[in-house]
Design an enzyme around this catalytic site. Structure first.
Site, PDB file in Angstrom:
ATOM      1  N   ASP A  37       0.889  -1.278  -0.024  1.00 45.41           N
ATOM      2  CA  ASP A  37       0.017  -0.065   0.106  1.00 45.41           C
ATOM      3  C   ASP A  37       0.942   1.339  -0.038  1.00 45.41           C
ATOM      4  OD1 ASP A  37      -2.316   1.452   0.097  1.00 45.41           O
ATOM      5  OD2 ASP A  37      -1.907   1.566   2.560  1.00 45.41           O
ATOM      6  N   ASP A  39      -0.194   5.163   0.978  1.00 48.38           N
ATOM      7  CA  ASP A  39      -0.255   5.929   2.140  1.00 48.38           C
ATOM      8  C   ASP A  39      -0.165   5.373   3.239  1.00 48.38           C
ATOM      9  OD1 ASP A  39      -0.537   8.232   0.203  1.00 48.38           O
ATOM     10  OD2 ASP A  39      -2.715   7.167  -0.276  1.00 48.38           O
ATOM     11  N   GLY A  87      -7.983   3.590   3.215  1.00 46.54           N
ATOM     12  CA  GLY A  87      -7.690   2.670   2.381  1.00 46.54           C
ATOM     13  C   GLY A  87      -8.739   2.299   1.324  1.00 46.54           C
ATOM     14  N   ARG A  90     -12.135   7.056  -3.078  1.00 54.48           N
ATOM     15  CA  ARG A  90     -12.753   8.531  -2.811  1.00 54.48           C
ATOM     16  C   ARG A  90     -14.252   8.186  -2.678  1.00 54.48           C
ATOM     17  NH1 ARG A  90      -8.809  11.150  -6.127  1.00 54.48           N
ATOM     18  NH2 ARG A  90     -10.653  11.549  -7.693  1.00 54.48           N
ATOM     19  N   SER A 165      -5.595   5.262  -4.190  1.00 55.75           N
ATOM     20  CA  SER A 165      -5.272   6.855  -4.448  1.00 55.75           C
ATOM     21  C   SER A 165      -5.147   7.106  -6.047  1.00 55.75           C
ATOM     22  CB  SER A 165      -4.092   7.216  -4.067  1.00 55.75           C
ATOM     23  OG  SER A 165      -3.621   8.480  -4.472  1.00 55.75           O
ATOM     24  N   ASN A 167      -3.688   9.472  -7.043  1.00 57.19           N
ATOM     25  CA  ASN A 167      -2.742  10.502  -7.323  1.00 57.19           C
ATOM     26  C   ASN A 167      -1.119   9.854  -6.962  1.00 57.19           C
ATOM     27  OD1 ASN A 167      -4.111  12.864  -7.328  1.00 57.19           O
ATOM     28  ND2 ASN A 167      -4.840  12.352  -5.214  1.00 57.19           N
ATOM     29  N   ASP A 223      -1.661  -0.594   5.959  1.00 61.15           N
ATOM     30  CA  ASP A 223      -1.643   0.049   7.524  1.00 61.15           C
ATOM     31  C   ASP A 223      -3.058   0.236   7.659  1.00 61.15           C
ATOM     32  OD1 ASP A 223      -2.058   2.016   5.371  1.00 61.15           O
ATOM     33  OD2 ASP A 223      -1.858   3.550   7.007  1.00 61.15           O
TER      34      ASP A 223
END
Length: 273
Positions: A37, A39, A87, A90, A165, A167, A223
Site C-alpha cells: 500500500d 499512504d 484504504g 474516494r 489513490s 495520485n 496500514d
C-alpha cells in the site's frame, strides 16, 4: 511500469509461502513478490489524506447543519477516518462516512466538480484539498520503508504498489521512490478494470497477476484495516500490518500475520509471528 497487462492466471508461478524459516527480509521462505500500500506504508501521506478528508467533510457538514438548523458534529480525523475512509476509494470512503451519519447522496456524474452535492463532487473537493497539501507540504518516504523495498529488490523479489489513490504517480515521484516498483494498481486502474476496492481483494489479486505470481507466493503490506482484510481475503501468503497509529490489535484481528510499526523492523531476522 505497467498496470494494464492482460490477466493470465495460468502463468502465475505456483508457490505458497511457507511458515518457516523466515528470511532476512522477515518473510517466510518462498516469498516471490511484495505488494505495498502507498499512504501510511511507504509515505507519510496518510496524515495528509486524513486532514483533507476532515477539511472537506467539515465544510459540507457545517453547511448542512446551518441549512437544517441542526448541531454541527465534526468529522473525526482519527476515528471516522480509520473506520470509514482509510484504504478505500474516494467514492467508497465518501459514501461510507455519509451513511454513518444517515446521509444518502447520489453518486453523480464522473464530470462533477467540487461544487456539486454528489459523492463524486465531494470526492473531487477532497482530492483538490489533498493536492494542495501535497504541493505545499511535500511528501516524505518513511526511511525504513525505503530501506526495506531496496532490500526486497536486491533479493530479487518483484514489487508493486497497490493503492486506492488516484495520485500515486505524483506521490511516488515527490517521494523519490518511483523507480522501486515493477508495477502498480491504483484508483484509476481499478476504475478502468472495474475492480472492487478494499476490503475486497481484487486490486491486490490484479497486481499479483501482472507480476506473474500466485497470491500464496506474495506478501501484502498494509496500514489500513480494510487493506489487511483484503490481503487475508485474497489468500496471500503473508500479510504485514503497519501500525502507525496504535491499532496493532485491530490489524491482527483483521488478518495480519505480523504487525510492525516500521518496515525497517522486518530486516532483523525474527521467528514466526
Amino acid at each position: 511500469m505497467s498496470a494494464s497487462a492482460p490477466h493470465h492466471p495460468e502463468s502465475r508461478q505456483r508457490c505458497t509461502v511457507g511458515s518457516a524459516p523466515h528470511s532476512p527480509l522477515g518473510l517466510p521462505a518462498g516469498a516471490q513478490a511484495c505488494l505495498f500500500d502507498l499512504d501510511g506504508v511507504l509515505t507519510d501521506t496518510a496524515r495528509l489524506h486524513a486532514a483533507a478528508w476532515k477539511e472537506m467533510f467539515d465544510k459540507y457538514l457545517k453547511a448542512r447543519a446551518e441549512k437544517e438548523g441542526q448541531p454541527f458534529v465534526a468529522f473525526d480525523d482519527v476515528g471516522d477516518y480509520d473506520t470509514y475512509v482509510d484504504g478505500k476509494s474516494r467514492a467508497d470512503g465518501t459514501r461510507s462516512f455519509l451513511r454513518s451519519r444517515g446521509i444518502d447522496m447520489p453518486i453523480g456524474a464522473s464530470t462533477d466538480g467540487v461544487q456539486e452535492p454528489t459523492i463524486t463532487g465531494l470526492g473531487a473537493a477532497k482530492n483538490a484539498m489533498l493536492l494542495r497539501r501535497i504541493r505545499r507540504d511535500g511528501v516524505n518516504p518513511y526511511p525504513g520503508s525505503g530501506r526495506y523495498v531496496r532490500a526486497v529488490r536486491s533479493a530479487g523479489l518483484r514489487t508493486a504498489v497497490v493503492s486506492s489513490s488516484a495520485n500515486y504517480a505524483e506521490v511516488l515521484t515527490a517521494a523519490g521512490i518511483a523507480d522501486l516498483f515493477d508495477t502498480r494498481i491504483d484508483g484509476v486502474t481499478a476504475q478502468e478494470q472495474q475492480l472492487d476496492g478494499k476490503p475486497a481483494p481484487e486490486t491486490y489479486l490484479a497486481a499479483a497477476t501482472v507480476l506473474g505470481v500466485d497470491p500464496g507466493g506474495a506478501a501484502v503490506f498494509e496500514d489500513a484495516l480494510s487493506g489487511v482484510a483484503a490481503g487475508r481475503a485474497g489468500g496471500f501468503g503473508f500479510v504485514v500490518g503497519v501500525d502507525r497509529v496504535g491499532q496493532g490489535e485491530e490489524l491482527r484481528a483483521h488478518g495480519a500475520d505480523r504487525v510492525v510499526t516500521d518496515l525497517g523492523q522486518l530486516l532483523t531476522p525474527v521467528g514466526p509471528g
